[in-house]
Design an enzyme around this catalytic site. Sequence first.
Site, short mmCIF file in Angstrom:
data_model
loop_
_atom_site.label_atom_id
_atom_site.label_comp_id
_atom_site.label_asym_id
_atom_site.label_seq_id
_atom_site.Cartn_x
_atom_site.Cartn_y
_atom_site.Cartn_z
N ALA B 45 34.75 -57.44 80.49
CA ALA B 45 34.09 -56.50 79.57
C ALA B 45 33.51 -55.36 80.39
CB ALA B 45 32.98 -57.20 78.79
N GLU B 46 33.74 -54.14 79.94
CA GLU B 46 33.33 -52.95 80.69
C GLU B 46 31.85 -52.95 81.05
OE1 GLU B 46 35.34 -53.06 78.00
OE2 GLU B 46 35.94 -51.02 77.48
N ASN B 47 31.01 -53.47 80.14
CA ASN B 47 29.57 -53.41 80.39
C ASN B 47 29.11 -54.40 81.46
OD1 ASN B 47 30.26 -55.34 78.42
ND2 ASN B 47 28.17 -55.48 77.71
N SER B 87 32.62 -53.08 87.78
CA SER B 87 33.41 -53.26 86.55
C SER B 87 34.57 -52.27 86.50
CB SER B 87 32.48 -53.08 85.34
OG SER B 87 33.20 -53.27 84.16
#
Lengths: 224, 217
Positions: B45-47, B87
């Site tokens: 997940a990008e976050n 990330s």
Amino acid sequence: MANIMDVKSAVSLIKDGAVVLSGGFYGNGTPAAIVTEMIAQKKKDLTVANNDGNTVEKGVGRLVAAGLVKKFICTWCGRLPLAPELAEKGEMELEINPQGTFVERIRAAGFGLGGVLTPSGLNTMIEEKWGERITLNGKDWLYHTPLHGDVAIVEADRADAAGNLVFHLTQRAFSVAMCTAADLVIVEVTKPIEPVGSIDPEHIHVPGMFVDVLVPMNGVMNYE
Amino acid sequence: MNSKELIARRIAKEFVSGNVVNLGAGVPQLVANYLAKDVFVWLHAENGIVGMGKASPDLPPDRYRTDAGEMPVSIIPGGAVIDSATSFGIIRGGHLDATVLGTMQVDAEGSIANWMVPGGKFAGPGGAMDLVSGAKRVIVATEHCSKDGKPKIVEKCTFPLTGYGVVDSIFSELAFIKITKDGLVLMETAPGVTAAEVIAKTGAPLAVGSDLREMEI
């Protein structure tokens, strides 16, 4: 040692016209009490860099709604339609970076690098409006300048009096890079400030030498 | 089976154990529900999560335990929380085996337009441009045609691009189409769908692959 201050005194250090790097993904990780106080003290003509601004009710979108932002730099502002509206009317400048470019520009500023060369955004509106194509050894890149802040405002879960920080889960996100890339780093700390040495050095996410000011919330969760 | 489930079930077969995969919002996220039991995939997940799992009712709500769409998730045993530089380093650095994304348009050159419509509300691409330029394999999960019946697979995207020449494969409720340097190639048709139907509903020349097969769901 970091300076431990109340939120009023900490925010009084931020000057009008400052470039402010703000942590937070959908406002989660954006220091709510600091943002509230920035609005109370009417800090104006700010350049604010944040992933998405979130909304006019939570996150730095509140600074945009209060008319304090001259330029907003983000990766996406789908929850803050006010931002493109203001940009269209010429009342605020809006700059969009791909998310990976955004964090690398900040990291480059903090790590002494000359900028970012990335494939992200080639042949897109990002190249047309905000990027510069550079060809090196036959390969194309978009060049972006480092993004340095006068101030970084972030939220952390734990801190010791030396300013060492520990984040909670995805509260970490952009905040690690931001703490390296601003002249003045102000951290809103959720839990009571701990004595120096209480955090295992192996578990520190941001070393205290990057941190200038701690604003203790003493367990008061400032969910907006 | 509805078309979303069909697309997700088929894409789930593309992965092997150890793959690092980012699933976009909507149909792509459904792919996680259909991975074979013996296939272990690191969901990114990008976050800032690698090793994301389904939300657990046993965990208290936590606004920092969400995916990049702010939906509650869990972190699987062995999963990790990472900062944004790491990330996106995973995404751009050749560490992400695949990204699965929905789209408004995808074209015969492998370009994708999924972040804005001309004249539409302006928002920004978030992490989408990094995902399509960085992932080793860009997989598009889409209904074959838009709600008004227009092909979403076109000769050349007319909407603002997310990335140029980056898409590897398209999976729709009708077909699996591979993008090659010579254009679109029909690899599989969904059960009960003919090649002629797929060709008719595709807005760009579509060659029929030499070993055209029926999709196994």
